[in-house]
Design a protein around this motif. Structure first.
Motif, short mmCIF file in Angstrom:
data_model
loop_
_atom_site.label_atom_id
_atom_site.label_comp_id
_atom_site.label_asym_id
_atom_site.label_seq_id
_atom_site.Cartn_x
_atom_site.Cartn_y
_atom_site.Cartn_z
N GLY A 17 14.49 13.43 -9.58
CA GLY A 17 15.08 13.57 -8.41
C GLY A 17 15.96 11.83 -8.16
O GLY A 17 15.51 11.01 -8.68
N VAL A 18 16.99 12.00 -7.66
CA VAL A 18 17.77 10.81 -7.44
C VAL A 18 18.05 10.67 -5.82
O VAL A 18 18.24 11.57 -5.10
CB VAL A 18 18.92 10.75 -8.15
CG1 VAL A 18 19.78 9.41 -7.77
CG2 VAL A 18 18.59 11.00 -9.73
N GLY A 19 17.80 9.47 -5.32
CA GLY A 19 18.08 9.37 -3.91
C GLY A 19 17.05 9.99 -2.98
O GLY A 19 15.86 9.96 -3.28
N PRO A 20 17.76 10.68 -1.82
CA PRO A 20 16.59 11.39 -1.04
C PRO A 20 16.04 12.62 -1.77
O PRO A 20 14.63 12.56 -1.49
CB PRO A 20 17.75 12.10 -0.04
CG PRO A 20 18.84 11.16 -0.14
CD PRO A 20 19.24 10.72 -1.33
N VAL A 21 16.44 13.07 -2.83
CA VAL A 21 15.63 13.90 -3.54
C VAL A 21 14.48 13.20 -4.20
O VAL A 21 13.40 13.75 -4.38
CB VAL A 21 16.42 14.65 -4.46
CG1 VAL A 21 15.61 15.86 -5.51
CG2 VAL A 21 17.60 15.57 -3.75
N ALA A 22 14.71 12.23 -4.93
CA ALA A 22 13.36 11.40 -5.34
C ALA A 22 12.29 11.26 -4.23
O ALA A 22 11.30 11.19 -4.69
CB ALA A 22 14.09 10.13 -6.06
N LEU A 23 12.81 10.75 -3.11
CA LEU A 23 11.55 10.53 -2.08
C LEU A 23 11.14 11.90 -1.70
O LEU A 23 9.87 11.99 -1.63
CB LEU A 23 12.37 9.98 -0.94
CG LEU A 23 12.75 8.81 -1.07
CD1 LEU A 23 13.47 8.21 0.49
CD2 LEU A 23 11.48 7.68 -1.23
N ALA A 54 3.75 20.21 -17.75
CA ALA A 54 3.59 21.56 -18.14
C ALA A 54 4.50 22.18 -17.11
O ALA A 54 4.47 22.13 -15.82
CB ALA A 54 2.20 22.08 -18.15
N SER A 55 5.44 23.17 -17.48
CA SER A 55 6.37 23.93 -16.51
C SER A 55 5.70 24.39 -15.29
O SER A 55 6.18 23.98 -14.21
CB SER A 55 7.42 24.78 -17.31
OG SER A 55 6.61 25.72 -17.64
N ALA A 56 4.56 25.15 -15.43
CA ALA A 56 4.05 25.60 -14.33
C ALA A 56 3.36 24.72 -13.34
O ALA A 56 3.13 24.95 -12.21
CB ALA A 56 2.90 26.57 -14.87
N SER A 57 3.08 23.43 -13.74
CA SER A 57 2.66 22.43 -12.66
C SER A 57 3.54 21.61 -12.07
O SER A 57 3.23 20.97 -11.24
CB SER A 57 1.53 21.54 -13.65
OG SER A 57 2.45 20.48 -14.46
N LEU A 58 4.54 21.66 -12.45
CA LEU A 58 5.60 20.67 -11.86
C LEU A 58 5.90 21.27 -10.53
O LEU A 58 6.22 22.23 -10.23
CB LEU A 58 6.85 20.69 -12.90
CG LEU A 58 6.85 20.20 -14.04
CD1 LEU A 58 8.33 20.50 -15.07
CD2 LEU A 58 6.66 18.60 -13.98
N PRO A 59 6.17 20.21 -9.59
CA PRO A 59 6.28 20.46 -8.17
C PRO A 59 7.84 21.10 -7.93
O PRO A 59 8.86 20.45 -8.87
CB PRO A 59 6.19 19.01 -7.40
CG PRO A 59 6.28 18.10 -8.60
CD PRO A 59 5.96 18.61 -9.79
N TRP A 60 7.97 21.86 -7.05
CA TRP A 60 9.31 22.43 -6.66
C TRP A 60 9.80 21.58 -5.34
O TRP A 60 9.17 21.27 -4.52
CB TRP A 60 9.55 23.84 -6.27
CG TRP A 60 10.65 24.26 -6.03
CD1 TRP A 60 11.59 24.66 -6.75
CD2 TRP A 60 11.29 24.16 -4.44
NE1 TRP A 60 12.82 25.03 -6.20
CE2 TRP A 60 12.61 24.96 -4.96
CE3 TRP A 60 10.79 23.77 -3.28
CZ2 TRP A 60 13.51 25.05 -3.94
CZ3 TRP A 60 11.69 24.09 -2.21
CH2 TRP A 60 13.21 24.51 -2.59
N VAL A 61 11.06 20.99 -5.52
CA VAL A 61 11.71 20.27 -4.55
C VAL A 61 13.20 20.73 -4.51
O VAL A 61 13.97 20.49 -5.57
CB VAL A 61 11.65 18.77 -4.68
CG1 VAL A 61 12.52 18.16 -3.70
CG2 VAL A 61 10.28 18.56 -4.41
N ASP A 62 13.76 21.20 -3.29
CA ASP A 62 15.10 21.21 -3.26
C ASP A 62 16.11 20.50 -3.67
O ASP A 62 15.91 18.93 -3.18
CB ASP A 62 15.41 21.97 -1.89
CG ASP A 62 16.54 22.49 -1.66
OD1 ASP A 62 17.07 23.10 -2.68
OD2 ASP A 62 17.59 22.30 -0.51
#
Length: 138
Positions: A17-23, A54-62
C-alpha cells in the motif's frame, strides 16, 4: 509503458500500500494474531508498506496491490492482476539497472518501486511505531 489485465493472475506473495492505503494496511496488519505476524516479513518507508507471506495469510485492504512473481521476471514482484505491455524480462533488466537490490516490488498505480531485499520479520512493536510515525507525518 502501459499495464493491462493479466490473462492468468499471479499467485500473491506480497501485499503493498502507498499513502492512506499503506496506513490502512498497517492498521489491518496490527490487528492480526501473533501467528500471522510471525509468518510475514516486510519493509516500510515514508508512505509505503509491503508485507510478504503466504497468499492465504496476507491481509486484505481495499486499494492494496497484491504482488506475485512472473517466471519471466523473477527479480520483480509485479501486480497479480496486471502485466506490462513490454516483455517482463526487459522490464526487469531496465528496472534493476537503475534501482539496485532485488527483488523489487513494482507498484505502477503509484509509480513506486520498493526494494524488498532487506525485508525483516514483522514485529508488532515496530509496526505500531511505524504507524504512529506515519500518522504524525500525515
Amino acid at each position: 509503458m502501459r499495464w493491462r489485465p493479466r490473462a492468468l493472475p499471479l499467485e500473491p506473495l506480497a501485499v503493498a500500500g502507498v499513502g492512506p492505503v499503506a496506513l490502512a494496511l498497517g492498521h489491518r496488519a496490527s490487528r492480526a494474531g501473533d501467528a500471522a505476524l510471525a509468518s510475514w516479513s516486510g519493509v516500510a518507508g515514508t508512505d509505503v508498506l509491503v508485507l510478504l507471506g503466504a497468499s492465504a495469510s496476507l491481509p486484505w485492504v481495499d486499494g492494496a496491490v497484491y504482488l506475485g512473481r512472473d517466471p519471466l521476471a523473477p527479480s520483480l514482484l509485479l501486480p497479480c492482476a496486471l502485466e506490462p505491455d513490454v516483455a517482463p524480462a526487459l522490464l526487469e533488466r531496465a528496472l534493476l539497472a537503475g534501482q539496485g537490490d532485488a527483488p523489487l516490488a513494482v507498484l505502477p498505480g503509484a509509480g513506486v518501486l520498493v526494494s524488498v531485499a532487506a525485508a525483516q520479520p514483522v514485529v508488532r512493536a515496530s509496526l505500531l511505531a511505524w504507524l504512529s510515525a506515519s500518522e504524525a507525518a500525515s
